[in-house]
Design a protein around this motif. Structure first.
Motif, PDB file in Angstrom:
ATOM      1  N   ASN A 100       0.556  -1.304  -0.307  1.00 41.34           N
ATOM      2  CA  ASN A 100       0.032  -0.076   0.032  1.00 41.34           C
ATOM      3  C   ASN A 100       0.460   1.332   0.220  1.00 41.34           C
ATOM      4  O   ASN A 100       2.233   1.298   0.825  1.00 41.34           O
ATOM      5  CB  ASN A 100      -0.916   0.048   1.202  1.00 41.34           C
ATOM      6  N   GLU A 440      -6.730   6.757  11.158  1.00 44.64           N
ATOM      7  CA  GLU A 440      -7.604   5.488  12.016  1.00 44.64           C
ATOM      8  C   GLU A 440      -7.529   5.372  13.597  1.00 44.64           C
ATOM      9  O   GLU A 440      -8.030   4.951  13.180  1.00 44.64           O
ATOM     10  CB  GLU A 440      -5.971   4.113  11.295  1.00 44.64           C
ATOM     11  N   GLU A 458       0.770  -2.608  11.665  1.00 41.85           N
ATOM     12  CA  GLU A 458       0.863  -3.547  10.693  1.00 41.85           C
ATOM     13  C   GLU A 458       2.259  -4.246  11.086  1.00 41.85           C
ATOM     14  O   GLU A 458       3.455  -2.951  10.825  1.00 41.85           O
ATOM     15  CB  GLU A 458       0.473  -2.950   9.303  1.00 41.85           C
ATOM     16  N   LEU A 488      -3.143  -6.116   9.353  1.00 42.94           N
ATOM     17  CA  LEU A 488      -3.318  -5.394   8.175  1.00 42.94           C
ATOM     18  C   LEU A 488      -4.746  -4.236   8.352  1.00 42.94           C
ATOM     19  O   LEU A 488      -5.356  -5.313   8.906  1.00 42.94           O
ATOM     20  CB  LEU A 488      -4.004  -5.938   6.742  1.00 42.94           C
ATOM     21  N   ILE A 490      -8.139  -2.978   7.732  1.00 44.68           N
ATOM     22  CA  ILE A 490      -8.373  -2.907   6.312  1.00 44.68           C
ATOM     23  C   ILE A 490     -10.432  -2.033   7.287  1.00 44.68           C
ATOM     24  O   ILE A 490     -10.311  -1.747   8.923  1.00 44.68           O
ATOM     25  CB  ILE A 490      -9.270  -3.795   6.012  1.00 44.68           C
ATOM     26  N   ASN A 491     -10.806  -1.450   6.951  1.00 44.52           N
ATOM     27  CA  ASN A 491     -11.896  -0.866   7.633  1.00 44.52           C
ATOM     28  C   ASN A 491     -13.696  -2.039   7.067  1.00 44.52           C
ATOM     29  O   ASN A 491     -13.694  -2.046   5.977  1.00 44.52           O
ATOM     30  CB  ASN A 491     -12.777   0.525   6.789  1.00 44.52           C
ATOM     31  N   GLN A 492     -14.260  -1.864   8.484  1.00 41.64           N
ATOM     32  CA  GLN A 492     -14.714  -2.765   8.368  1.00 41.64           C
ATOM     33  C   GLN A 492     -16.354  -1.778   8.991  1.00 41.64           C
ATOM     34  O   GLN A 492     -16.457  -0.840   9.781  1.00 41.64           O
ATOM     35  CB  GLN A 492     -14.802  -3.962   9.173  1.00 41.64           C
ATOM     36  N   PRO A 505     -11.896   1.200  11.390  1.00 38.98           N
ATOM     37  CA  PRO A 505     -10.275   0.343  11.226  1.00 38.98           C
ATOM     38  C   PRO A 505     -10.248  -0.798  12.131  1.00 38.98           C
ATOM     39  O   PRO A 505     -10.520  -0.890  12.741  1.00 38.98           O
ATOM     40  CB  PRO A 505      -9.815   1.013  11.256  1.00 38.98           C
ATOM     41  N   SER A 509      -6.940  -8.524   9.001  1.00 44.43           N
ATOM     42  CA  SER A 509      -6.683  -8.615   7.518  1.00 44.43           C
ATOM     43  C   SER A 509      -5.024  -9.147   7.085  1.00 44.43           C
ATOM     44  O   SER A 509      -4.232  -9.287   8.204  1.00 44.43           O
ATOM     45  CB  SER A 509      -6.654  -7.621   6.271  1.00 44.43           C
ATOM     46  N   ASN A 540      -4.732 -10.121  -0.981  1.00 39.04           N
ATOM     47  CA  ASN A 540      -5.530  -9.913   0.094  1.00 39.04           C
ATOM     48  C   ASN A 540      -5.647 -11.227   0.938  1.00 39.04           C
ATOM     49  O   ASN A 540      -6.872 -12.729  -0.506  1.00 39.04           O
ATOM     50  CB  ASN A 540      -6.853  -9.528   0.563  1.00 39.04           C
ATOM     51  N   LEU A 547      -4.867  -7.369  -4.831  1.00 37.46           N
ATOM     52  CA  LEU A 547      -4.655  -6.305  -3.638  1.00 37.46           C
ATOM     53  C   LEU A 547      -4.802  -4.912  -5.144  1.00 37.46           C
ATOM     54  O   LEU A 547      -4.527  -5.079  -6.409  1.00 37.46           O
ATOM     55  CB  LEU A 547      -4.174  -5.299  -2.984  1.00 37.46           C
TER      56      LEU A 547
END
Length: 640
Positions: A100, A440, A458, A488, A490-492, A505, A509, A540, A547
């Motif tokens: 990233n 974040e 991370e 990792l 990630i937004n959920q 976040p 992951s 991923n 990715l």
């Protein structure tokens, strides 16, 4: 599938062709000065001796960039892809070995510029014309530089002083889209003093940043103008004792389409400023101490239609995010014995962040700062280099103590063996990490997103194998890497059953950045051919998806030939399909072809032409955003 097979096969043949031609060379080699690099080991080292996958982009290539952005120039090197939102003046993402954009550490003259708010570096504010060279270190390097160095490290080195009494230059260029560029500078050295001063100005009418598929489409030309200045002054007050100061400032005002009013000329103002004071002291024949204090400011202001509460615009339409980073470093370089060096360093980093964060739960929308606005890091680093005949070792260890998440220890070990005096095999293992940024961690609940102060860093583990051939007229290499990234972020959705749930976040992951890179270069008298092929699988592992914004196959080819004072060259860039980050849609592969030429009118005056995208290829980097069509740039330069 057929096109992918053809691309991979053609790339493999192109990269092997220089190697096949080694046996055809009979001309005597032309001696050249060794290129040196600092970033790979935190110490000066010839590039040919570096054990890792390292590239140096020199001033000649940067000077010939024309109106290409720095990110475009970087993407000419293997293992690097980029994207932007509709032009060089817009937000730019860089993907090193599939990592990233916020997982690659970017330095300017050794100072980190990844901001603390979203973790990105202001690449759109760095014109190639203001840079002397760029050093690229691929692979996890947190044991050298700490947080963010999962994919690698990019060190942008600005214009510097020379060893001549006086040297000066000036450039004037014009191109497509009403683009113009003006640059000038001088430098020198005399009686223990060294100095440099350079400045530049660029502007362009630009092109429409978005297309009709973009919700924010505004059918206008998104112009930009930017300026920069760099200065340095040093004095050797006693043999081996030097005090120096350095300053760099760059500013870009660019248009983009991201506002509530389709007729409003949305602008983004990005300013990056760094300065440092350095004392370098040779204390003994084997011990050099370097004390350095540096500071950097990343400032971004968005100007949108004022007072639109639906879109969360501030009453005057302006919102500001900024990061101030103060860094103190004490580095000690010790020559233990012939072929053995040890570097010990202490660093203190202070980060302060601020931003206008909208609260959409209020009406009209209210704005406030982060709940937490500063953090600090204390770090200790050790790097050992050892050369024992045909055997070579680089080992590094670092501990970072962060005021937010405590201690993080990273390490690296690389071994090289000279199979012959021209062929070297390497094997390495390095770890890396990325600290969560302030968005974040501390973003206020705006009705759609909120930060998570419980996030962990991370982490990554990178294994790497390499084989490299090098002589005066040819180079070839193959590198395999496997970088496993855990925790990792990630937004959920907080409530998956609620379609209107706020997103947050989480460390849930796991990604694997894996690939093989082949590189080759061959000189045939006045002709030079270069090629590289990246075969990668950045994915991923939780979803088994590739990715976004990254291709699994990229082929680069270039060639140039000199006839006396005239140089003609060409570049080809071919890439396979990618996936869009926002929509998940497939973005088709594409091929670009560029031409460049230069003519030395006199020993001091040169005219050069760069023609990008010769065949006017239509391609997409980000869904809904345009890319430049066929464009040319003519530059006239004078060098003392």
């Amino acid at each position: 599938m057929k096109s992918r097979f053809v691309l991979r096969s053609a790339g493999l043949l192109a990269c092997l062709a220089p190697a096949w031609a080694w046996s055809q060379q009979t001309a005597a080699p032309v001696p050249q000065l060794d290129t040196v690099v600092v970033t790979a080991t935190r110490n000066v080292q010839p590039l040919k001796d570096v054990l890792g996958d390292v590239t140096v982009i020199g001033s000649e290539e940067l000077q010939s960039a024309g109106q290409s952005s720095l990110a475009e120039v970087l993407s000419h090197s293997h293992g690097i892809e980029y994207s932007n939102n509709g032009g060089p003046q817009t937000v730019t993402s860089l993907f090193v070995r599939g990592a990233n954009s916020n997982q690659t550490l970017v330095l300017v003259d050794g100072q980190r510029i990844n901001n603390a708010t979203n973790g990105l570096a202001a690449l759109n504010a760095l014109p190639a014309s203001s840079i002397d060279r760029v050093e690229i270190v691929r692979g996890a390097a947190s044991s050298l530089y700490g947080s963010d160095a999962i994919g690698g490290v990019i060190n942008v080195i600005t214009k510097r002083s020379t060893d001549k009494p006086l040297s000066a230059y000036t450039d004037v260029g014009f191109g497509t889209y009403g683009t113009s560029s003006y640059n000038a500078g001088l430098s020198g050295a005399s009686n223990g003093w060294t100095y440099s001063l350079s400045t530049g100005y660029q502007q362009s009418h630009g092109f429409d940043a978005t297309n009709k598929k973009n919700y924010y489409h505004n059918p206008d030309k998104d112009s930009y103008y930017q300026n920069n200045v760099a200065a340095s002054l040093g004095y050797e007050w006693l043999r081996g004792q030097t005090l120096s100061v350095q300053y760099y400032r760059t500013y870009v005002n660019g248009g983009y389409d991201m506002g509530s009013s389709p007729d409003f000329n949305d602008r983004s103002i990005q300013k990056l400023e760094t300065y440092s004071v350095t004392s370098t002291n040779r204390l003994t024949d084997f011990w050099t101490s370097t004390l350095r204090f540096g500071s950097s400011l990343d400032y971004n202001r968005s100007e949108n239609a004022p007072g639109d509460e639906v879109f969360g615009n501030t009453p005057d339409g302006r919102s500001v995010f900024r990061t101030r980073q103060n860094q103190f470093t004490w580095q000690n370089d010790l020559q233990l014995a012939a072929g053995q060096k040890l570097t010990l360093a202490y660093e203190h980093l202070e980060q302060r962040a601020a931003g206008d964060i909208g609260n959409f739960n209020d009406f009209p929308v209210s704005f406030d700062n982060y709940d937490e606005t500063r953090r600090h890091v204390n770090s200790f680093t050790g790097v050992y280099l050892g050369d024992f005949g045909r055997h070579h070792v680089q080992a590094s260890l670092r501990n970072d103590n962060n005021s937010q998440y405590g201690n993080r220890t990273t390490g690296g070990l690389t071994y090289g063996f000279d199979i012959t005096n021209k062929v070297r095999a390497t094997a390495g293992y390095n770890t890396g990490f990325r600290a969560p940024n302030f968005n974040e961690l501390y973003w206020r609940n705006d009705g759609g997103f909120q930060g998570n102060p419980n996030l962990r860093p991370e982490t990554s583990r990178n294994y790497e194998l390499g084989l490299r051939y090098q002589d005066d007229d040819a180079e070839a290499g193959i590198t395999y890497y496997h970088n496993s990234v855990k925790n990792l972020i990630i937004n959920q959705a907080i409530d998956s059953a609620d379609p209107f749930s706020v997103y947050q976040p989480y460390n849930i992951s796991h990604a694997v950045l894996e690939g093989v890179t082949l590189t080759g270069m061959r000189k045939f008298g006045d002709t030079r051919i270069r090629a590289s092929l990246d075969l990668s699988n950045p994915r991923n592992t939780d979803t088994h998806e590739q990715l976004p914004q990254r291709s699994d196959t990229v082929l680069r080819l270039s060639a140039d030939h000199r006839w006396g004072d005239f140089l003609l060259g060409g570049e080809a860039y071919l890439t396979e399909d990618r996936r869009d980050a926002m929509t998940g849609d497939k973005l088709g592969g594409y091929g670009l072809f560029n031409l460049l030429a230069s003519y030395d009118i006199t020993r001091n005056v040169q005219v050069s032409v760069r023609w990008n995208n010769v065949f006017d290829k239509k391609y997409t980097l980000v869904q809904g955003y345009r890319t430049p069509g066929s464009n040319a740039f003519v530059n006239l330069s004078w060098r003392m």
